[in-house]
Each structure stands twice: as C-alpha cells, then as structure tokens.
Design an enzyme around this catalytic site. Structure first.
Site, mmCIF file in Angstrom:
data_model
loop_
_atom_site.group_PDB
_atom_site.id
_atom_site.type_symbol
_atom_site.label_atom_id
_atom_site.label_comp_id
_atom_site.label_asym_id
_atom_site.label_seq_id
_atom_site.Cartn_x
_atom_site.Cartn_y
_atom_site.Cartn_z
ATOM 1 N N ARG A 198 -14.725 48.807 106.041
ATOM 2 C CA ARG A 198 -13.670 49.829 106.100
ATOM 3 C C ARG A 198 -12.404 49.265 106.745
ATOM 4 O O ARG A 198 -11.284 49.555 106.300
ATOM 5 C CB ARG A 198 -14.168 51.062 106.878
ATOM 6 C CG ARG A 198 -15.190 51.867 106.078
ATOM 7 C CD ARG A 198 -15.992 52.782 106.960
ATOM 8 N NE ARG A 198 -15.213 53.833 107.569
ATOM 9 C CZ ARG A 198 -15.566 54.471 108.696
ATOM 10 N NH1 ARG A 198 -16.683 54.147 109.322
ATOM 11 N NH2 ARG A 198 -14.816 55.422 109.172
ATOM 12 N N LYS A 256 -7.499 58.798 115.301
ATOM 13 C CA LYS A 256 -6.646 59.688 114.486
ATOM 14 C C LYS A 256 -7.158 61.129 114.519
ATOM 15 O O LYS A 256 -6.383 62.061 114.680
ATOM 16 C CB LYS A 256 -6.623 59.228 113.014
ATOM 17 C CG LYS A 256 -6.080 57.848 112.798
ATOM 18 C CD LYS A 256 -5.934 57.535 111.312
ATOM 19 C CE LYS A 256 -7.230 57.563 110.513
ATOM 20 N NZ LYS A 256 -8.168 56.483 110.839
HETATM 21 P P1 AMP Z 1 -12.472 58.759 107.019
HETATM 22 O O1 AMP Z 1 -13.220 59.934 107.537
HETATM 23 O O2 AMP Z 1 -10.988 58.940 107.017
HETATM 24 O O3 AMP Z 1 -12.891 57.464 107.683
HETATM 25 O O4 AMP Z 1 -12.869 58.627 105.463
HETATM 26 C C1 AMP Z 1 -14.195 58.415 105.067
HETATM 27 C C2 AMP Z 1 -14.236 57.861 103.650
HETATM 28 O O5 AMP Z 1 -13.660 58.812 102.735
HETATM 29 C C3 AMP Z 1 -13.449 56.591 103.406
HETATM 30 O O6 AMP Z 1 -14.168 55.420 103.810
HETATM 31 C C4 AMP Z 1 -13.227 56.660 101.912
HETATM 32 O O7 AMP Z 1 -14.428 56.368 101.202
HETATM 33 C C5 AMP Z 1 -12.939 58.133 101.711
HETATM 34 N N1 AMP Z 1 -11.501 58.452 101.882
HETATM 35 C C6 AMP Z 1 -10.937 59.218 102.856
HETATM 36 N N2 AMP Z 1 -9.628 59.337 102.684
HETATM 37 C C7 AMP Z 1 -9.316 58.627 101.568
HETATM 38 C C8 AMP Z 1 -8.116 58.362 100.860
HETATM 39 N N3 AMP Z 1 -6.939 58.838 101.286
HETATM 40 N N4 AMP Z 1 -8.195 57.581 99.759
HETATM 41 C C9 AMP Z 1 -9.358 57.095 99.308
HETATM 42 N N5 AMP Z 1 -10.537 57.299 99.928
HETATM 43 C C10 AMP Z 1 -10.528 58.055 101.043
#
Ligand code: AMP
Length: 224
Positions: free
Chosen positions: A175, A16
């Site tokens: 995750r 993404k």
């Molecule tokens: P990512 O970089 O998108 O993998 O996000 C890293 C972490 O940030 C996730 O594992 C969640 O802990 C938190 N996070 C990111 N986006 C969201 C969201 N839309 N809702 C809730 N937690 C989020």
C-alpha cells in the site's frame, strides 16, 4: 464561515482518519472516506459490487477509477455535503484529482485546503499493524496507544473490533509503495493551486489538529 471543502492526503497510517474525524465533528461536515465506503460494500458479501471490490481492497491495490469516481460523485451530491466535506483516501491518483476538480468546477465549488500528512515508514508500520477497527461504526483503535476499555469491543457502540485484512505487514508495504508511486503527481497538482498544507503525521494527533486549525484561520476559511 465559508464552505469547508477539504482533502486530507498522506500514506496509510499517517493519521488521516483521526484528523478527518476531529475536523468533521468540530465543523459538522461529513468525513468521506473512500476506504470506509468500500469496506461497507464488502460487508454485503453476496453483492456483485462486493465481489468486484474485494480483490483490490484486501490486497491493497487501487480500485479502478471508474468505480471510485462514481461512488465519490454520488456521495458528494448528498445534502449533508453541500456546505462542506472532508475527503480522506481520495484522490489517490492524479486522474482522480483532476476529475474531482472538474466536477467541482461544474457546480461552482472548489477545494479550499489540502492537508498533506507525511509520516515515516516505521511509524506507519507500527500504527497499522496495531490498528483495530470497529466492524459496526468503523471507529479506530490501537492495541498499544488507544486501546478500548474492554479488549475487542468498541467503546463508542459496543461493536466487535477486527484487524483489517490489508493491515498485515506485506500488504502495508504494498500500500505504501502504491501511495509513493502516485503522490508526487497529486502534490504537484495541488501545489500549483496553492492550497496545500504540509504537516508531519509523526506528530501527536492533538498537535496536528492545532496546526490544521491555525491554517484554516490564516487562510480565512474559518473565523478566529
Ligand atoms: P484506506 O482505508 O484509505 O486505506 O483504503 C483501503 C483500500 O480501499 C485501498 O487499499 C484501496 O484498495 C481502496 N481505495 C480507497 N480509496 C481509494 C481510491 N481513492 N482509489 C482507489 N482505491 C481506493
């Protein structure tokens, strides 16, 4: 060109961030990643918000909607997001999707394309376990597939590269599990709105980008 209000969905490691970056650069819209926003907050270790967020982000658990929605709303109000944006990592729950939709309707906007990248678990694991991120500019690398010119140093800005705390295998599994619990509802929501484009995230990044662009043209979101 119409406004370009895009969302990119998919499991962690589906690519993404890479696609959102390509789209953001080419069409000059901001790449809004909630994960990046949270990691920025975590850099300021003494802040109260960082203390609240750390336990969720490092374990791969979802940050409560109350915090996420407030931060996204504020970000979407910035000037640079007025003619378009690409949201990456948001929405993560059906509640977030509905909330975003309501907020956009209130200001006369809508989402014109939701790109859904699917990826198989083996690929996710390989990509994430080998991922390294720049501490300074958040650029992503992979130790095998897109290594920096100098080990541990960002090609773009010279910043230090690190492995995200949540890119360890046990947390990656958690995750993906959370993602799978939530995705059906979100997909159903955007399917009903007929704005969903499904693409295999196992494909090469360049091929995914071509498919995204051809859909943007086909849907009259951008010109030829
Ligand atoms: P990512 O970089 O998108 O993998 O996000 C890293 C972490 O940030 C996730 O594992 C969640 O802990 C938190 N996070 C990111 N986006 C969201 C969201 N839309 N809702 C809730 N937690 C989020």
């Amino acid at each position: 060109m119409n406004h370009l209000n895009l969302i990119i969905l998919g499991p962690p490691g589906a690519g993404k961030g890479t696609q959102a970056d390509l789209i953001a650069r080419k069409y000059k819209i901001p790449h809004i990643s909630t994960g990046d926003m949270f990691r920025e907050v975590l850099k300021d270790e003494g802040s109260e918000l960082a203390r609240d967020l750390r336990e969720y982000v490092e374990k791969g658990e979802l940050v409560p909607d109350e915090i996420v929605l407030k931060m996204v709303k504020m970000r979407l109000e910035h000037d640079d997001a007025q003619s378009g944006f690409i949201l990456d990592g948001f929405p993560r729950t059906l509640e977030q999707a509905k909330h975003l939709d309501d907020s956009l309707i209130q200001i006369g906007k809508n989402i014109n394309l939701v790109i859904y990248l699917e990826a198989s678990f083996n690929i996710i694991l390989e990509r994430l376990a080998g991922r390294r991120v720049c501490l300074h500019c958040s650029a992503n690398y992979h130790i095998k597939y897109s290594s920096p010119k100098e080990e541990g140093v960002c090609d773009r800005c010279g910043g230090e590269l690190y492995q995200r705390e949540d890119d360890k295998e046990a947390t990656i599994r958690r995750r993906v599990e959370i993602y799978l619990e939530q995705i059906e509802g979100i997909i159903g929501f955007y399917n009903q709105k007929e704005c969903l484009l499904k693409i295999s995230g196992d494909l090469d990044a360049g091929d995914v980008f071509k498919l995204v662009e051809s859909q943007l043209v086909k849907s009259n979101i951008i010109g030829n």
